[in-house]
Design a protein around this motif. Structure first.
Motif, short mmCIF file in Angstrom:
data_model
loop_
_atom_site.label_atom_id
_atom_site.label_comp_id
_atom_site.label_asym_id
_atom_site.label_seq_id
_atom_site.Cartn_x
_atom_site.Cartn_y
_atom_site.Cartn_z
N LEU A 64 0.83 -1.21 0.00
CA LEU A 64 0.00 0.00 0.00
C LEU A 64 0.86 1.25 0.00
N GLY A 65 1.95 1.20 -0.77
CA GLY A 65 2.80 2.37 -0.94
C GLY A 65 3.88 2.53 0.11
N ASP A 236 4.86 -3.48 -5.06
CA ASP A 236 3.78 -3.35 -4.09
C ASP A 236 2.97 -4.64 -4.06
N ALA A 238 0.36 -5.47 -2.34
CA ALA A 238 -1.09 -5.29 -2.35
C ALA A 238 -1.59 -5.08 -3.77
N ASN A 239 -0.86 -4.30 -4.54
CA ASN A 239 -1.31 -4.01 -5.91
C ASN A 239 -1.21 -5.22 -6.81
N ILE A 240 -0.09 -5.95 -6.74
CA ILE A 240 0.06 -7.07 -7.68
C ILE A 240 -0.83 -8.26 -7.31
N SER A 241 -1.28 -8.32 -6.05
CA SER A 241 -2.17 -9.41 -5.65
C SER A 241 -3.64 -9.03 -5.79
N SER A 242 -3.93 -7.77 -6.12
CA SER A 242 -5.33 -7.36 -6.26
C SER A 242 -5.94 -7.96 -7.52
N GLY A 244 -8.98 -7.53 -10.50
CA GLY A 244 -9.94 -6.67 -11.16
C GLY A 244 -11.25 -7.39 -11.47
N HIS A 406 -11.61 0.87 -4.75
CA HIS A 406 -11.12 1.56 -5.94
C HIS A 406 -11.15 0.67 -7.19
N ARG A 408 -11.04 -2.62 -7.54
CA ARG A 408 -10.38 -3.92 -7.51
C ARG A 408 -10.60 -4.58 -6.16
N TYR A 410 -8.95 -6.36 -2.98
CA TYR A 410 -7.69 -6.46 -2.26
C TYR A 410 -7.87 -7.41 -1.07
#
Length: 473
Positions: A64-65, A236, A238-242, A244, A406, A408, A410
């Motif tokens: 998460l950044g 990141d 969190a982002n790559i495991s989210s 869509g 947002h 997607r 998570y």
């Protein structure tokens, strides 16, 4: 959440390479994010000849950044026949640590845990029906196993202090893609409840490559043969495991029902209960999320609900609800409220008011340390909430799963309370009192069960329908 998956990945890799000393490099999305080195040698334990394996793992990523740095050091001693005898484990991240010292007996393992200074001890029965092993591939390859042969075994997961059943399947000859080149190898798939790993070894049993979920790869390399740059910016997790969806989930906080079709993963083991129903349909699974609504009825008192579900009011790993400090604080927060719903919402609102987000902590933490620092990720909010709920006598447990955010899904965690009729979700990370249907549950229970959840890698999620609260259509 993803920290647990990475640990699973490292442990599986370390147990399948057979060289006396090896350096492994972890790549994600083509960039280096970590290394793991280990050595194996002869040793003695309690006067007996044993095999000893030492490993050190270092990883740099983001969540998460925020930067996440994780260090794992472990040592295991096994008998000459490969049976685990003793294991020490230390994971550190952002100044927090989880230290585990486990001794294996014939029928149980005694595990001492030091979670950032909070000490506990646990005796775990050794499961029957499968071996406790340190290296499943050694036996599988040594016996010239035929393709299609399965081997079930258990490993001790030091982060949840529980035995996890795995199944290794020998696939036989296969081609491994090693830095863009095809290499002939032998393939063994290791199915863990959380993820499946593809392990490639050569004819001598030496590790060639490990493929994990979300584009994770690990290779044996030295300093001179590293291929590919380190990540210029932290990957990141969190982002790559989210995940869509085909269409956006609108106004997720106000969803009262969400129907999804999920393809690409077997969902037979995720909960189907009052919160959601899960039914197989053709090549996928229909997940209809419809969390019970908080209503205007009084419901049971805390004492009445506690009498129904006594086991869920007791302390457990990282949930020290019997400590006087938690009982005193819970009583102060609840301020005499007798009904489950009223008391639970008071605790939820308290946790949200005192906690601050900090995604840089990659260690599962005891609620005592969470309360002392008042920072963490959703997992920490859920553990603290559950501890205070149990401290007040409210039956409660931790839930893990996915939340729409947002556009997607998570990975997320929250708490659940028993109100006398059903389990109600309580999410202390959001202001809404009612948990929304944007929460898809993958597992629930105490820490051991709630955080042993499947990673839905390479799945497709279709939104079939969505219904919002009145006035939010």
């Amino acid at each position: 959440m993803m920290r647990r998956l990475l640990f699973c990945f490292f442990v599986a890799t370390v147990t399948v390479a057979h060289a006396d000393q090896t350096r492994l490099v972890l790549y994600m999305m083509g960039s280096r994010i970590g290394t793991s080195t280990y050595s194996m040698h002869d040793d003695t334990l309690n006067g007996n000849a044993v095999k000893r394996t030492d490993s050190q793992t270092r990883m740099d990523a983001a969540l998460l950044g925020q930067s996440v740095q994780i260090n794992i050091d472990s040592t295991s001693w096994t008998s000459l026949q490969g049976r685990p005898l003793k294991m020490t484990f230390n994971m550190e991240s952002a100044g927090r640590s989880q230290k585990v010292d486990a001794t294996f007996g014939e029928t149980s393992a005694t595990v001492n845990v030091n979670n950032s200074g909070e000490k506990s001890s646990k005796t775990i029965p050794i499961p029957t029906g499968a071996k406790i092993v340190d290296d499943p591939l050694a036996e599988m390859l040594a016996n010239k196993t035929k393709p299609g042969t399965d081997m079930a075994f258990y490993v001790l997961d030091p982060t949840t202090v529980s035995f996890i059943k795995n199944v290794a399947t020998f696939k036989g000859k296969a081609m491994a893609k090693v830095h863009g080149k095809d290499v002939s190898a032998q393939l063994v798939e290791i199915a863990d409840p959380r993820a499946t790993l593809s392990v490639y070894v050569d004819d001598q049993g030496q590790l060639v490559k490990v493929d994990g979920p979300m584009g994770m790869e690990m290779y044996p390399e030295d300093d001179k043969t590293e291929i590919g740059p380190p990540a210029t910016t932290p990957i990141d997790l969190a982002n790559i495991s989210s995940i869509g969806t085909n269409v956006p989930v609108e106004d997720p906080d106000q969803l009262v029902e969400l129907k999804l079709k999920v393809t690409g993963h077997n969902l037979s083991n995720i909960p189907s209960d009052d919160h959601q129903t899960v039914v197989q349909s053709g090549d996928g699974w229909i997940v209809d999320v419809h969390p019970p609504q908080l209503d205007s009825t009084d419901g049971l008192t805390v004492a009445e609900a506690g009498a129904q579900m006594k086991a869920w009011t007791l302390p457990s790993l990282d949930i020290p609800s019997d400590k006087p400090a938690f009982r005193s604080l819970a009583a102060k927060i609840v301020a005499g409220k007798k009904r489950v719903k009223d008391a639970a919402l008071a605790i939820k609102n308290y946790v949200r008011s005192v906690m601050h987000p900090n995604a840089g902590i990659g260690v599962v933490r005891d609620a005592t340390e969470v309360l002392a620092t008042k920072e963490g990720v959703c997992r920490d909010y859920a553990i603290l909430t559950t501890t205070l709920l149990r401290a007040d006598g409210i039956p409660s447990r931790v839930a893990s799963g996915l939340e729409s955010f947002h556009g997607r899904f998570y990975y997320h965690a929250w708490a659940e309370v028993w109100d006398g009729k059903r389990w109600l979700g309580i999410d202390s990370t959001v202001p809404e009192q009612q948990i929304s249907a944007a929460h898809v549950k993958l597992a629930s229970g105490s820490v051991e069960d709630a955080f042993t959840f499947p990673v839905l890698d390479k799945v497709k999620i279709e939104v079939l329908s969505q219904r919002h609260a009145a006035g939010n259509q």
